[in-house]
Design a protein around this motif. Structure first.
Motif, PDB file in Angstrom:
ATOM      1  N   PRO A 253       1.437 -15.611 -10.724  1.00 24.58           N
ATOM      2  CA  PRO A 253       1.664 -15.527 -12.173  1.00 24.58           C
ATOM      3  C   PRO A 253       0.546 -16.148 -12.998  1.00 24.58           C
ATOM      4  O   PRO A 253       0.192 -15.622 -14.061  1.00 24.58           O
ATOM      5  N   ILE A 254      -0.035 -17.262 -12.527  1.00 24.49           N
ATOM      6  CA  ILE A 254      -1.130 -17.885 -13.268  1.00 24.49           C
ATOM      7  C   ILE A 254      -2.349 -16.969 -13.295  1.00 24.49           C
ATOM      8  O   ILE A 254      -3.013 -16.824 -14.327  1.00 24.49           O
ATOM      9  N   ALA A 255      -2.654 -16.324 -12.151  1.00 25.68           N
ATOM     10  CA  ALA A 255      -3.798 -15.403 -12.104  1.00 25.68           C
ATOM     11  C   ALA A 255      -3.599 -14.241 -13.080  1.00 25.68           C
ATOM     12  O   ALA A 255      -4.541 -13.820 -13.764  1.00 25.68           O
ATOM     13  N   LYS A 256      -2.366 -13.717 -13.145  1.00 21.40           N
ATOM     14  CA  LYS A 256      -2.102 -12.632 -14.094  1.00 21.40           C
ATOM     15  C   LYS A 256      -2.172 -13.127 -15.532  1.00 21.40           C
ATOM     16  O   LYS A 256      -2.684 -12.429 -16.415  1.00 21.40           O
ATOM     17  N   TRP A 257      -1.659 -14.322 -15.792  1.00 19.26           N
ATOM     18  CA  TRP A 257      -1.696 -14.897 -17.141  1.00 19.26           C
ATOM     19  C   TRP A 257      -3.131 -15.139 -17.597  1.00 19.26           C
ATOM     20  O   TRP A 257      -3.488 -14.893 -18.755  1.00 19.26           O
ATOM     21  N   LEU A 258      -3.965 -15.598 -16.666  1.00 22.13           N
ATOM     22  CA  LEU A 258      -5.378 -15.827 -16.986  1.00 22.13           C
ATOM     23  C   LEU A 258      -6.192 -14.537 -16.968  1.00 22.13           C
ATOM     24  O   LEU A 258      -7.378 -14.557 -17.305  1.00 22.13           O
ATOM     25  N   GLN A 259      -5.563 -13.442 -16.536  1.00 24.14           N
ATOM     26  CA  GLN A 259      -6.212 -12.137 -16.445  1.00 24.14           C
ATOM     27  C   GLN A 259      -7.390 -12.147 -15.461  1.00 24.14           C
ATOM     28  O   GLN A 259      -8.441 -11.566 -15.718  1.00 24.14           O
ATOM     29  N   VAL A 260      -7.189 -12.825 -14.360  1.00 25.47           N
ATOM     30  CA  VAL A 260      -8.211 -12.848 -13.302  1.00 25.47           C
ATOM     31  C   VAL A 260      -7.634 -12.321 -11.992  1.00 25.47           C
ATOM     32  O   VAL A 260      -8.173 -12.595 -10.919  1.00 25.47           O
ATOM     33  N   ALA A 261      -6.531 -11.569 -12.071  1.00 25.10           N
ATOM     34  CA  ALA A 261      -5.940 -10.956 -10.884  1.00 25.10           C
ATOM     35  C   ALA A 261      -6.354  -9.492 -10.824  1.00 25.10           C
ATOM     36  O   ALA A 261      -6.431  -8.816 -11.846  1.00 25.10           O
ATOM     37  N   GLU A 262      -6.637  -9.029  -9.618  1.00 33.88           N
ATOM     38  CA  GLU A 262      -6.957  -7.623  -9.438  1.00 33.88           C
ATOM     39  C   GLU A 262      -5.705  -6.787  -9.698  1.00 33.88           C
ATOM     40  O   GLU A 262      -4.581  -7.255  -9.495  1.00 33.88           O
ATOM     41  N   PRO A 263      -5.872  -5.559 -10.156  1.00 38.03           N
ATOM     42  CA  PRO A 263      -4.698  -4.698 -10.340  1.00 38.03           C
ATOM     43  C   PRO A 263      -4.025  -4.403  -9.001  1.00 38.03           C
ATOM     44  O   PRO A 263      -4.636  -4.530  -7.940  1.00 38.03           O
ATOM     45  N   GLU A 264      -2.757  -4.006  -9.076  1.00 43.24           N
ATOM     46  CA  GLU A 264      -2.030  -3.651  -7.858  1.00 43.24           C
ATOM     47  C   GLU A 264      -2.791  -2.560  -7.098  1.00 43.24           C
ATOM     48  O   GLU A 264      -3.260  -1.593  -7.707  1.00 43.24           O
ATOM     49  N   PRO A 265      -2.925  -2.691  -5.774  1.00 38.03           N
ATOM     50  CA  PRO A 265      -3.691  -1.702  -4.997  1.00 38.03           C
ATOM     51  C   PRO A 265      -2.897  -0.422  -4.766  1.00 38.03           C
ATOM     52  O   PRO A 265      -2.588  -0.052  -3.634  1.00 38.03           O
ATOM     53  N   ASN A 266      -2.567   0.245  -5.861  1.00 35.37           N
ATOM     54  CA  ASN A 266      -1.766   1.468  -5.766  1.00 35.37           C
ATOM     55  C   ASN A 266      -2.612   2.736  -5.832  1.00 35.37           C
ATOM     56  O   ASN A 266      -2.083   3.831  -5.703  1.00 35.37           O
ATOM     57  N   GLY A 267      -3.910   2.578  -6.089  1.00 30.40           N
ATOM     58  CA  GLY A 267      -4.753   3.747  -6.300  1.00 30.40           C
ATOM     59  C   GLY A 267      -5.280   4.350  -5.015  1.00 30.40           C
ATOM     60  O   GLY A 267      -4.986   3.885  -3.905  1.00 30.40           O
ATOM     61  N   PHE A 268      -6.093   5.398  -5.187  1.00 25.01           N
ATOM     62  CA  PHE A 268      -6.637   6.129  -4.032  1.00 25.01           C
ATOM     63  C   PHE A 268      -8.145   6.295  -4.164  1.00 25.01           C
ATOM     64  O   PHE A 268      -8.661   6.564  -5.261  1.00 25.01           O
ATOM     65  N   LEU A 269      -8.835   6.111  -3.049  1.00 19.53           N
ATOM     66  CA  LEU A 269     -10.211   6.555  -2.903  1.00 19.53           C
ATOM     67  C   LEU A 269     -10.149   7.979  -2.366  1.00 19.53           C
ATOM     68  O   LEU A 269      -9.527   8.235  -1.330  1.00 19.53           O
ATOM     69  N   ILE A 270     -10.763   8.926  -3.089  1.00 22.88           N
ATOM     70  CA  ILE A 270     -10.706  10.333  -2.719  1.00 22.88           C
ATOM     71  C   ILE A 270     -12.064  10.773  -2.194  1.00 22.88           C
ATOM     72  O   ILE A 270     -13.076  10.650  -2.894  1.00 22.88           O
ATOM     73  N   VAL A 271     -12.092  11.228  -0.960  1.00 26.24           N
ATOM     74  CA  VAL A 271     -13.327  11.715  -0.349  1.00 26.24           C
ATOM     75  C   VAL A 271     -13.504  13.170  -0.758  1.00 26.24           C
ATOM     76  O   VAL A 271     -12.704  14.042  -0.414  1.00 26.24           O
ATOM     77  N   GLY A 272     -14.573  13.435  -1.490  1.00 22.41           N
ATOM     78  CA  GLY A 272     -14.811  14.760  -2.047  1.00 22.41           C
ATOM     79  C   GLY A 272     -14.589  14.748  -3.547  1.00 22.41           C
ATOM     80  O   GLY A 272     -13.742  14.000  -4.058  1.00 22.41           O
ATOM     81  N   ALA A 273     -15.367  15.565  -4.269  1.00 22.59           N
ATOM     82  CA  ALA A 273     -15.234  15.622  -5.724  1.00 22.59           C
ATOM     83  C   ALA A 273     -15.332  17.058  -6.223  1.00 22.59           C
ATOM     84  O   ALA A 273     -15.787  17.312  -7.336  1.00 22.59           O
ATOM     85  N   ASP A 274     -14.890  18.019  -5.387  1.00 23.22           N
ATOM     86  CA  ASP A 274     -14.900  19.404  -5.834  1.00 23.22           C
ATOM     87  C   ASP A 274     -13.697  19.653  -6.745  1.00 23.22           C
ATOM     88  O   ASP A 274     -12.990  18.717  -7.149  1.00 23.22           O
ATOM     89  N   GLY A 275     -13.433  20.932  -7.073  1.00 23.63           N
ATOM     90  CA  GLY A 275     -12.376  21.245  -8.017  1.00 23.63           C
ATOM     91  C   GLY A 275     -11.013  20.730  -7.604  1.00 23.63           C
ATOM     92  O   GLY A 275     -10.246  20.219  -8.433  1.00 23.63           O
TER      93      GLY A 275
ATOM     94  N   ARG B 136       3.449   3.673  -8.181  1.00 22.24           N
ATOM     95  CA  ARG B 136       2.898   3.828  -6.831  1.00 22.24           C
ATOM     96  C   ARG B 136       3.126   5.261  -6.390  1.00 22.24           C
ATOM     97  O   ARG B 136       4.262   5.763  -6.452  1.00 22.24           O
ATOM     98  N   ALA B 137       2.066   5.928  -5.961  1.00 21.73           N
ATOM     99  CA  ALA B 137       2.144   7.342  -5.608  1.00 21.73           C
ATOM    100  C   ALA B 137       2.301   7.506  -4.097  1.00 21.73           C
ATOM    101  O   ALA B 137       1.631   6.827  -3.311  1.00 21.73           O
TER     102      ALA B 137
END
Length: 615
Positions: A387-409, A572-573
């Protein structure tokens, strides 16, 4: 005949596993539950008696376990991580060590009435934090990169430094502080440094060279590394007492930073082994605690803990950060996190026994006092650092995202839709045309080879916890899945089927073997998805409600809208796969590919309506 020993060892392992699982579910450091179980099983109920269980092997086992943990920690320390923060780390393990040592010694002397000798020894022991508590806490707190690197480097390097300092103070105490013996203590210090750097560095370099030249078969990598760690630790301690921690730390750091030495499997094995050893150590040491002595310390011990937490650590962190580029928020979080762990407990127990035999009865109080500080710092910081890290805004966002290999359509369409739903995405491709198109759509990008050294050093994965391998290359997808398996975990890596053919089964086996689950339904190959998009199909997001369930979504949109992802209320996806057991409920969203007027192969069906579709 050995029923108690067998039951006790099995119970320790099962309890440790249970504590780790509960901690994972509750997103709290496992150390809290391990300490609680150890105290209940040991001093409270009397079920676990470590001294009776292990006998004379107790402290050798603890020492070897700590050595393995420090070696694994050293493997994770990369020199490129500390560019710009080297001075902070240097200050923490030098000036910071001195500040913590002196303040703790004075507090113990004045508040508890310990002799100066015992006070300075306890102060030396309390300078250590250690990877046994820092690394699990960082997984939960997830502070920003600089703070995480500083805390990890400090925690690993400070253990051998604290152990060495404690040895010197102990030598000073038993020698009677005579001038000749002071000189002998300095010689001991020099021997520890020489043995640690020469022995640890030499064996680390030889092991790295052997791995680089393939002199050791792959199936023996883990066993060879473990055997050498134990051998180096034992030999180093035989040459000079308590020098082994420095030797194995140097060995790990050197091996981890050698070029063209692949240590992924060793690191994976050592991480698993470290979890096992940390679980056992905390339960065993907590079970040895004397509750009567612990309670007998009184409120003065709480005051000692308060001095360490609220005076010593903030002063140490703020002074060490002078002249650095750390923000004030990052410095404040650094001032709060410094839990004590296994090394402090083990060293205090070891020197308490030695000093009690040498005629210092008050040395027995060091063990309950050390546990007071360990429990206090772990409990307070574990519950509040996040909670202190979030309050100070020095916490990384939740690791809910994706690294996508490829950038075509196809990759851009998926990334853009996930991003619109609050899911952090980044597409990586070596094609500048694809990357330029993704930038035009507002998608975060990385231009280059996703499995390159450049990517390892420059690809920002903050907020990213999974991999979607969507490129047209089976080989790149499989390589990326294997490369990021340790980063994200096998359960968070997905690879797309590139074509529907006789080779599909082989492709799926390759994907699973390298940690990637086949993505989407079996019929949704990459070619089919690209065909649908080219023919005008669109990504659509549909919210689920109490009146409109996932089952209703599937029934109403059969053959017209293909579910690809389910997003829970926590953003979370979850990819919809062939073997998916998802059961989305009200409040979830479904990302589907709307065929629109595009017929399925061999099917000519009309478009059916769907409610509340969000583009």
């Amino acid at each position: 005949m050995h029923d108690y020993e067998l039951l006790a060892l099995s119970a320790i392992l099962l309890t440790g596993m249970g504590c780790q699982w509960i901690a994972w579910r509750l997103r709290l450091p496992a150390i809290l539950f391990l300490l609680l179980c150890g105290i209940v099983a040991g001093p409270v109920l009397g079920w676990l008696r470590p001294d009776h269980l292990f006998g004379d092997l107790l402290f050798p086992f603890i020492s070897l376990a700590v050595a393995v943990i420090l070696f694994e920690g050293g493997l994770t320390l990369k020199f490129q991580e500390i560019r710009g923060i080297e001075k902070v780390i240097r200050n923490l393990i030098t000036v910071g060590t001195a500040i913590t040592w002196l303040i703790t010694a004075v507090a113990v002397r004045w508040l508890l009435g310990f002799s100066w000798e015992i006070a300075f020894l306890f102060g030396a022991i309390m300078v250590v934090t250690g990877p046994t508590v820092i690394v699990p806490m960082l997984r939960t707190v997830r502070p920003k990169e600089h703070v995480a690197h500083i805390l990890r480097w400090e925690g690993i390097l400070i253990d051998p430094i604290g152990a060495t300092l404690a040895v010197l103070v102990y030598q000073f105490i038993v020698s009677g502080a005579e001038q000749a013996e002071v000189l002998a203590s300095l010689i001991v210090f020099g021997k520890i440094l020489v043995i640690g750097f020469v022995l640890g560095g030499s064996v680390g370099y030889l092991l790295g060279s052997a791995l680089r030249r393939h002199w050791v078969p792959q199936y023996l990598h883990n066993f060879t590394a473990l055997a050498l760690v134990c051998g180096v630790f034992a030999l180093s301690n035989a040459l000079e007492a308590e020098s082994g921690l420095l030797s194995v730390t140097v060995m790990g750091i050197l091996l981890g930073n050698m070029k063209d030495v692949h240590i992924d499997e060793i690191l994976d094995f050592k991480e698993s082994l470290s979890v096992l050893l940390i679980s056992m150590l905390f339960i065993i040491l907590a079970a040895r605690m004397d509750m009567a002595a612990f309670v007998g310390l009184g409120w003065s011990s709480v005051a000692v803990f308060a001095v360490i937490q609220f005076l010593s650590r903030p002063l140490t962190a703020q002074i060490s950060a002078i002249g650095s580029k750390l923000t004030m928020a990052e410095r404040h979080l650094l001032s709060w996190i410094a839990p004590r762990g296994i090394v402090a407990a083990a060293i205090s127990a070891l020197f308490a026994i030695r000093l009690e035999e040498a005629g210092y009865p008050e040395a027995t109080h060091m063990v309950p006092l050390a546990f007071m500080v360990i429990i206090g710092t772990v409990l307070l910081q574990s519950l509040t650092a996040g909670p202190i890290a979030k309050w100070l805004q020095v916490a990384e966002p939740e690791p809910n995202g994706f690294l996508i290999v490829g950038a075509d359509g196809l990759a851009r369409a998926i990334a853009e839709t996930l991003q619109k739903n609050g899911i952090r995405t980044i597409v990586a491709d070596q094609s500048w045309e694809n990357i330029k198109a993704a930038n035009m759509q507002g998608v975060r990008t990385y231009w280059g080879n996703v499995v390159s050294v450049h990517a390892e050093n420059h690809l920002d994965l903050s907020g990213v916890g999974g991999l979607l391998a969507l490129s047209a290359s089976n080989d790149l997808n499989a390589l990326a899945a294997r490369y990021y398996r340790l980063e994200f975990g096998p359960g968070n890596i997905y690879t797309i089927r590139n074509r529907q053919s006789a080779n599909r089964i082989r492709q799926d086996k390759v994907a699973i073997q390298h940690g990637g689950e086949p993505l989407f339904e079996e019929s949704l190959t990459r070619d089919e998805l690209c065909r649908l998009l080219a023919a005008g199909a669109k990504m659509k997001t549909t919210p689920l409600t109490g009146d409109y369930s996932y089952e209703a979504y599937l029934r109403q949109n059969q053959n017209q809208r293909i579910p690809l992802f389910a997003i829970d209320p926590g953003k979370r996806a979850y990819p919809v796969t062939g073997g998916s057991t998802l059961s989305p409920r009200a409040g979830w969203k479904i990302i589907g590919l709307s065929r629109g007027t595009v017929p399925a192969p061999g099917v000519a069906s009309a478009v059916r309506p769907w409610p509340d579709a969000v583009g």
